[in-house]
Scaffold this active site. Sequence first.
Site, short mmCIF file in Angstrom:
data_model
loop_
_atom_site.label_atom_id
_atom_site.label_comp_id
_atom_site.label_asym_id
_atom_site.label_seq_id
_atom_site.Cartn_x
_atom_site.Cartn_y
_atom_site.Cartn_z
N ASP A 245 0.88 -1.17 0.00
CA ASP A 245 0.00 0.00 0.00
C ASP A 245 0.92 1.22 0.00
OD1 ASP A 245 -1.73 2.16 0.84
OD2 ASP A 245 -3.11 0.65 1.63
N ILE A 246 0.70 2.16 -0.90
CA ILE A 246 1.58 3.34 -0.96
C ILE A 246 1.25 4.37 0.12
CG2 ILE A 246 2.17 3.08 -3.40
CD1 ILE A 246 0.19 5.43 -3.93
N GLU B 277 -12.76 2.33 -0.57
CA GLU B 277 -11.80 3.28 -1.16
C GLU B 277 -11.60 3.10 -2.66
OE1 GLU B 277 -10.41 0.42 0.64
OE2 GLU B 277 -11.02 1.35 2.50
N HIS C 176 -10.21 -5.96 -2.51
CA HIS C 176 -8.86 -6.06 -1.97
C HIS C 176 -8.89 -6.36 -0.48
CE1 HIS C 176 -10.03 -1.82 -1.70
NE2 HIS C 176 -9.17 -1.66 -0.71
N HIS D 132 -6.63 -6.06 2.98
CA HIS D 132 -5.51 -5.41 3.63
C HIS D 132 -4.84 -6.41 4.56
CE1 HIS D 132 -6.71 -1.18 2.66
NE2 HIS D 132 -7.92 -1.72 2.64
#
Length: 130
Positions: free
Chosen positions: A29-30, A88, A93, A95
């Site tokens: 994750d950026i 988001e 996805h 996490h």
Amino acid sequence: MASIFTKIIKREIPAEIIAEDENFISFLDIMPLVKGHVLVVPKKEVDYIFNMEPEDLAGLHLFAQKVAKAMDKTIKCTRIGVAVIGLEVPHVHIHLVPLRTMDDINFTRPKLKLTSEELADIADMIRGGF
């Protein structure tokens, strides 16, 4: 319109990829909650996790387990936390978040801003756990 994750999958935008197979991909994750925060994504673009085909949903979780085990070997933490928020980015996805405290998986916290060099170092470390 393709999601940002589809653009990563197609290599249209860069990412620190941790692992990949024909159906799934994982990358850092950026804007992580903590160092080592990884996203696990199906390559098939589906907006809502519970709209996935059962075999794809099971495969996503099995792939995430492999990634989490590599993270567990290489990141100093108590456990790897798992969260599915789904608001988001309109692409399923998971996490995977290295946990030292419960607050490490608090999505209301300010996100970290890491350099590309820091992200590359973290990715190399996690990839070494496979």
